[in-house]
Design a protein around this motif. Structure first.
Motif, mmCIF file in Angstrom:
data_model
loop_
_atom_site.group_PDB
_atom_site.id
_atom_site.type_symbol
_atom_site.label_atom_id
_atom_site.label_comp_id
_atom_site.label_asym_id
_atom_site.label_seq_id
_atom_site.Cartn_x
_atom_site.Cartn_y
_atom_site.Cartn_z
ATOM 1 N N GLY A 43 -3.100 -7.395 4.347
ATOM 2 C CA GLY A 43 -1.718 -7.697 4.692
ATOM 3 C C GLY A 43 -1.019 -8.619 3.726
ATOM 4 O O GLY A 43 -0.101 -9.344 4.095
ATOM 5 N N TYR A 44 -1.443 -8.602 2.466
ATOM 6 C CA TYR A 44 -0.823 -9.396 1.401
ATOM 7 C C TYR A 44 -0.837 -10.888 1.733
ATOM 8 O O TYR A 44 0.176 -11.568 1.668
ATOM 9 N N ARG A 45 -2.017 -11.376 2.080
ATOM 10 C CA ARG A 45 -2.180 -12.799 2.379
ATOM 11 C C ARG A 45 -3.131 -13.487 1.410
ATOM 12 O O ARG A 45 -3.446 -14.655 1.575
ATOM 13 N N HIS A 46 -3.604 -12.762 0.378
ATOM 14 C CA HIS A 46 -4.566 -13.341 -0.556
ATOM 15 C C HIS A 46 -4.151 -13.052 -2.004
ATOM 16 O O HIS A 46 -4.795 -12.269 -2.696
ATOM 17 N N PRO A 47 -3.077 -13.674 -2.486
ATOM 18 C CA PRO A 47 -2.662 -13.468 -3.879
ATOM 19 C C PRO A 47 -3.671 -14.064 -4.852
ATOM 20 O O PRO A 47 -4.428 -14.973 -4.507
ATOM 21 N N PHE A 48 -3.685 -13.555 -6.053
ATOM 22 C CA PHE A 48 -4.609 -14.023 -7.082
ATOM 23 C C PHE A 48 -4.062 -15.288 -7.727
ATOM 24 O O PHE A 48 -3.076 -15.247 -8.459
ATOM 25 N N LEU A 49 -4.680 -16.431 -7.432
ATOM 26 C CA LEU A 49 -4.278 -17.725 -7.991
ATOM 27 C C LEU A 49 -2.791 -18.018 -7.762
ATOM 28 O O LEU A 49 -2.125 -18.624 -8.612
ATOM 29 N N GLY A 50 -2.267 -17.567 -6.623
ATOM 30 C CA GLY A 50 -0.870 -17.843 -6.291
ATOM 31 C C GLY A 50 0.123 -16.860 -6.861
ATOM 32 O O GLY A 50 1.336 -17.061 -6.740
ATOM 33 N N PHE A 51 -0.375 -15.789 -7.482
ATOM 34 C CA PHE A 51 0.515 -14.795 -8.088
ATOM 35 C C PHE A 51 0.142 -13.406 -7.593
ATOM 36 O O PHE A 51 -0.948 -13.171 -7.089
ATOM 37 N N ARG A 52 1.066 -12.485 -7.764
ATOM 38 C CA ARG A 52 0.836 -11.124 -7.294
ATOM 39 C C ARG A 52 1.502 -10.145 -8.267
ATOM 40 O O ARG A 52 2.627 -10.372 -8.715
ATOM 41 N N SER A 53 0.801 -9.068 -8.619
ATOM 42 C CA SER A 53 1.379 -7.997 -9.440
ATOM 43 C C SER A 53 1.470 -6.737 -8.596
ATOM 44 O O SER A 53 0.523 -6.391 -7.883
ATOM 45 N N THR A 54 2.605 -6.059 -8.677
ATOM 46 C CA THR A 54 2.862 -4.914 -7.806
ATOM 47 C C THR A 54 3.540 -3.798 -8.588
ATOM 48 O O THR A 54 4.455 -4.056 -9.372
ATOM 49 N N VAL A 55 3.084 -2.581 -8.377
ATOM 50 C CA VAL A 55 3.696 -1.411 -9.019
ATOM 51 C C VAL A 55 4.874 -0.934 -8.176
ATOM 52 O O VAL A 55 4.765 -0.774 -6.958
ATOM 53 N N ILE A 56 6.010 -0.691 -8.823
ATOM 54 C CA ILE A 56 7.194 -0.175 -8.137
ATOM 55 C C ILE A 56 7.051 1.333 -7.944
ATOM 56 O O ILE A 56 6.792 2.070 -8.905
ATOM 57 N N LEU A 57 7.263 1.792 -6.715
ATOM 58 C CA LEU A 57 7.018 3.200 -6.377
ATOM 59 C C LEU A 57 8.300 3.996 -6.133
ATOM 60 O O LEU A 57 8.231 5.212 -5.973
ATOM 61 N N THR A 58 9.462 3.348 -6.083
ATOM 62 C CA THR A 58 10.715 4.056 -5.799
ATOM 63 C C THR A 58 11.786 3.666 -6.816
ATOM 64 O O THR A 58 11.587 2.793 -7.662
ATOM 65 N N ASP A 59 12.953 4.314 -6.701
ATOM 66 C CA ASP A 59 14.077 4.052 -7.605
ATOM 67 C C ASP A 59 15.156 3.180 -6.965
ATOM 68 O O ASP A 59 16.287 3.142 -7.442
ATOM 69 N N SER A 60 14.834 2.467 -5.885
ATOM 70 C CA SER A 60 15.865 1.733 -5.150
ATOM 71 C C SER A 60 16.424 0.530 -5.908
ATOM 72 O O SER A 60 17.421 -0.055 -5.492
ATOM 73 N N MET A 61 15.786 0.160 -7.033
ATOM 74 C CA MET A 61 16.286 -0.933 -7.863
ATOM 75 C C MET A 61 16.544 -0.477 -9.301
ATOM 76 O O MET A 61 16.730 -1.303 -10.192
ATOM 77 N N SER A 62 16.585 0.829 -9.518
ATOM 78 C CA SER A 62 16.643 1.346 -10.888
ATOM 79 C C SER A 62 18.058 1.384 -11.468
ATOM 80 O O SER A 62 18.228 1.556 -12.669
ATOM 81 N N TYR A 63 19.066 1.256 -10.617
ATOM 82 C CA TYR A 63 20.448 1.195 -11.084
ATOM 83 C C TYR A 63 21.289 0.505 -10.014
ATOM 84 O O TYR A 63 20.810 0.231 -8.911
ATOM 85 N N VAL A 64 22.537 0.210 -10.344
ATOM 86 C CA VAL A 64 23.433 -0.463 -9.401
ATOM 87 C C VAL A 64 24.386 0.571 -8.799
ATOM 88 O O VAL A 64 25.126 1.238 -9.524
#
Length: 204
Positions: A43-64
């Motif tokens: 459930g995203y409660r154990h980040p690596f040393l306080g950081f997290r890397s995530t792959v974007i799977l959709t285009d909802s932020m790809s343009y305005v």
């Protein structure tokens, strides 16, 4: 003769250093991938040393979108297969409008959208409202407790490769790479023909 021995020694040292670098890089990659999978499963409660890397799977932020043009005149797009780097070192009070957040949203899992608004509910719950740059309307409000990352950087285009290496096939490929690289350095250091090794090991 002395020059030949010195050259051989230098080559051995260089090959060992290269071998160490390859193993460290592959080992770090495996650790990061396994950690990310554990983070997701818990459930995203154990980040690596306080950081997290995530792959974007959709285009909802790809343009305005047109609905956001006045609000977001100049923003860098975050496109599908980009990797976003986020930190968990933030508080509700430190969040500012237009910060990019990672959060758990309904049944869609982890989502990356921009902060549009925040407010306190009648019962005192800290709420946030997000909005994808390419969407025409904001998301439904969510409790701040569902926000799991504040994005601070974007790495473009390599998310597809990361997803592959997070899969069982990718982990198998990394394991086989480590094995064959190790075998190659072992044989090169001893100047041994692989056929000789196989014959010695397999034949009585």
């Amino acid at each position: 003769m002395k020059q030949s021995k010195a050259r051989s020694r230098i080559l051995t040292i260089l090959s060992n250093v290269l071998f160490g670098i390859v193993l460290l890089a592959l080992g770090f990659f495996v650790v990061m991938n396994v950690w990310n999978m554990v983070d997701e499963k818990t459930g995203y409660r154990h980040p690596f040393l306080g950081f997290r890397s995530t792959v974007i799977l959709t285009d909802s932020m790809s343009y305005v979108s047109e609905a956001n043009e006045d609000r977001l005149p100049e923003v860098e797009p975050i496109e599908k297969d980009d990797i976003v780097l986020s930190t968990v070192d933030f508080t509700y009070g430190s969040l500012k409008q237009d910060d990019v957040l990672l959060f758990l949203y309904e049944d869609r899992g982890l989502v990356c959208h921009r902060l549009y608004d925040k407010y306190l509910a009648e019962d005192g719950t800290e709420m946030v409202v997000t909005w994808g740059d390419a969407n025409n309307q904001p998301d439904n409000p969510i409790p701040f407790s569902q926000v799991v990352g504040l994005v601070y950087d974007v790495i473009p285009d390599i998310g597809g490769a990361i997803l592959f290496f997070q899969s069982p096939y990718g982990l198998l490929a990394v394991s086989l790479t480590i094995f064959f690289v190790s075998l190659g350095f072992f044989l090169a250091e001893r100047e041994t023909d692989p056929l000789t090794i196989l014959t010695y090991r397999l034949l009585p």
